[in-house]
Enzyme design. Structure first.
Site, PDB file in Angstrom:
ATOM      1  NE  ARG A   1     -20.469 -32.994 -48.644  1.00 18.76           N
ATOM      2  CZ  ARG A   1     -20.285 -32.483 -47.420  1.00 18.76           C
ATOM      3  NH1 ARG A   1     -19.266 -32.883 -46.682  1.00 18.76           N
ATOM      4  NH2 ARG A   1     -21.112 -31.587 -46.953  1.00 18.76           N
TER       5      ARG A   1
ATOM      6  CG  HIS B   1     -22.761 -26.653 -48.730  1.00 15.80           C
ATOM      7  ND1 HIS B   1     -23.603 -27.750 -48.716  1.00 15.80           N
ATOM      8  CD2 HIS B   1     -22.012 -26.733 -47.597  1.00 15.80           C
ATOM      9  CE1 HIS B   1     -23.375 -28.454 -47.624  1.00 15.80           C
ATOM     10  NE2 HIS B   1     -22.422 -27.865 -46.930  1.00 15.80           N
TER      11      HIS B   1
ATOM     12  CD  GLN C   1     -23.920 -24.996 -43.696  1.00 17.33           C
ATOM     13  OE1 GLN C   1     -23.472 -26.128 -43.637  1.00 17.33           O
ATOM     14  NE2 GLN C   1     -24.408 -24.385 -42.624  1.00 17.33           N
TER      15      GLN C   1
ATOM     16  CB  CYS D   1     -20.840 -24.100 -43.173  1.00 19.28           C
ATOM     17  SG  CYS D   1     -19.199 -24.149 -43.921  1.00 19.28           S
TER      18      CYS D   1
HETATM   19  N1  NVA Z   1     -16.178 -24.801 -48.403  1.00 19.09           N
HETATM   20  C1  NVA Z   1     -16.096 -25.973 -47.565  1.00 19.09           C
HETATM   21  C2  NVA Z   1     -17.414 -26.254 -46.924  1.00 19.09           C
HETATM   22  C3  NVA Z   1     -17.426 -27.401 -45.967  1.00 19.09           C
HETATM   23  C4  NVA Z   1     -18.776 -27.732 -45.415  1.00 19.09           C
HETATM   24  C5  NVA Z   1     -15.620 -27.149 -48.377  1.00 19.09           C
HETATM   25  O1  NVA Z   1     -16.063 -27.293 -49.517  1.00 19.09           O
HETATM   26  O2  NVA Z   1     -14.801 -27.926 -47.880  1.00 19.09           O
END
Ligand code: NVA
Length: 326
Positions: free
Chosen positions: A104, A131, A134, A267
Site C-alpha cells: 500500500r 484499489h 477492494q 469500502c
Molecule cells: N479512497 C480511500 C479508500 C480507503 C480504503 C483512500 O484512499 O483513503
C-alpha cells in the site's frame, strides 16, 4: 524460458475470464476457509504499508494464515522504501524472502517499479490511483447478493478521481457492468482511466460514463457506491472538499432515486453524515460488512491465482481442499 510473473497492480491486469476465475475461487475459499493450504511450508507473503490500514492489514494477515502461509508485516515508515534504499533494491531483497509482496503506497509508478524487480507477484493494496483488492471484494459481495454481475447498473457518487472510483470503472467494465460516476467538476475520473474502461466495456457488453449530475448516475441504479471524500494523503483539502462534495452525499434522497431493490456499498472507513448517511450505511440495503469480510476471501484467491499463473504454485494446490466447492 521461465513463466512470466503475474501481478495485480491495476484492475485491468485481470482479463474478464481471469476476474471470473478469481471470483469463483474466492467464493470457494469462503465456503471452506480453512481447507486449502497452498502456501503450506509456510511460505511468506510480505505486506508493506506506507499509509494507514485496518481492513487490508487484518484481511491479508488472516487470509495468508488461512492459506497455510506466514504473513510478514513490513512497516513502511521504518523501511522508507525509495528513501533509505531504492525500490529496485527492496524488491530484490524481499523477493528472496517472500513468495509475494503486497504494498500500500502513494504513486502507482512505485508499485510498477517494485513489480519489475521483485521476481514474485506484487499486489496493489491501494495506491493513489487504484484499489483493485477492494473491487474484487465488492464484486464478490454483489455476486453473492444479486447473482451474475454482467448488466448490473452501478452509480458511484463522490470523488470520481479517487482510487476506488477508478477501480470501479476498470473492474466494473471487466465484469460487463454499467458504471456511472457522478462527481463535481475538478473531481471527475482521470480521462485515461475512463478511456481504458470504455475500451474494456466494448469487449464485455458493459459501459462506463462520468457526469457532474448525481441524478443522472442514480437513475435505474442497482447498486450505489461511495467512498470517503478525503482519501489518505489529501487530508489538508478536507474543508474545501466537504463544501463541493455536499450534493453528492449518499443519503435517503439519493437512494430513493435508485431502483427500489438497490444495494449500497462503501469500502470503509465511513464518515456518517458526510459522504454517507447513518441511516443508509446502517440500513437494510447496505452490504458493507459482507464487503469488508470478503476482502479476505478475494485476496486469498488473487494471491493463489497469481502465484499459480506465475508457476510458483501447482494449480492443483490452489484448489486442493475446496475442489468440490468451486
Ligand atoms: N479512497 C480511500 C479508500 C480507503 C480504503 C483512500 O484512499 O483513503
Amino acid at each position: 524460458m521461465s513463466t512470466p510473473v503475474r501481478h495485480l497492480l491495476r484492475d485491468d491486469d485481470l482479463s474478464p475470464a481471469e476476474q471470473a476465475e478469481v471470483l469463483a475461487l474466492a467464493a470457494a475459499y469462503k465456503k471452506a476457509p480453512y481447507d486449502a493450504k497452498p502456501l503450506a511450508g509456510p511460505r511468506t507473503v510480505a505486506m508493506i504499508f506506507d499509509k494507514q490500514t485496518l481492513r487490508t492489514q487484518a484481511s491479508f494477515t488472516a487470509g495468508i494464515a488461512e492459506l497455510g502461509g506466514q504473513p510478514l508485516q513490513v512497516d513502511g515508515t521504518l523501511a522508507r522504501i525509495g528513501v533509505r534504499e531504492s525500490i529496485a533494491d527492496v524488491a530484490r531483497v524481499l523477493g528472496r524472502q517472500a513468495s509475494a509482496i503486497v504494498w500500500r503506497t502513494y504513486e502507482q509508478a512505485k508499485l510498477a517499479e517494485m513489480a519489475q524487480w521483485a521476481g514474485v507477484p506484487v499486489v496493489n493494496a491501494l495506491t493513489d490511483e487504484f484499489h483493485p483488492c477492494q473491487l474484487l471484494a465488492d464484486l464478490q459481495t454483489l455476486a453473492e447478493h444479486r447473482g451474475p454481475l454482467a448488466g448490473t447498473r452501478v452509480a458511484f457518487l463522490g470523488d470520481g478521481a479517487c482510487n476506488v472510483a477508478h477501480s470501479w470503472l476498470l473492474a466494473g467494465a471487466t465484469a460487463g457492468m454499467h458504471v456511472h460516476v457522478a462527481a463535481p467538476e475538478g473531481f471527475l475520473p482521470d480521462p485515461t482511466v475512463l478511456a481504458r474502461a470504455t475500451e474494456i466495456a466494448a469487449t464485455t457488453g458493459g459501459s462506463v460514463a462520468a457526469t457532474t449530475d448525481p441524478a443522472e448516475a442514480l437513475a435505474g441504479a442497482d447498486v450505489v457506491v461511495t467512498d470517503t471524500w478525503v482519501s489518505m494523503g489529501r487530508e489538508e483539502q478536507a474543508r474545501d472538499r466537504e463544501v463541493v462534495f455536499g450534493p453528492y452525499a449518499l443519503d435517503e434522497h439519493a437512494v430513493a432515486q435508485a431502483k427500489p431493490d438497490a444495494h449500497v456499498l462503501h469500502c470503509l472507513p465511513a464518515y456518517r453524515g458526510k459522504e454517507i448517511a447513518a441511516s443508509v450505511i446502517d440500513g437494510p440495503r447496505s452490504l458493507v460488512w459482507d464487503e469488508a469480510e470478503n476482502r479476505r476471501h478475494a485476496q486469498k484467491a488473487v494471491l493463489a491465482f497469481l502465484m499459480a499463473r506465475s508457476g510458483l504454485l501447482a494449480s492443483d494446490d490452489v484448489r486442493a481442499g475446496v475442489g468440490a466447492a468451486v
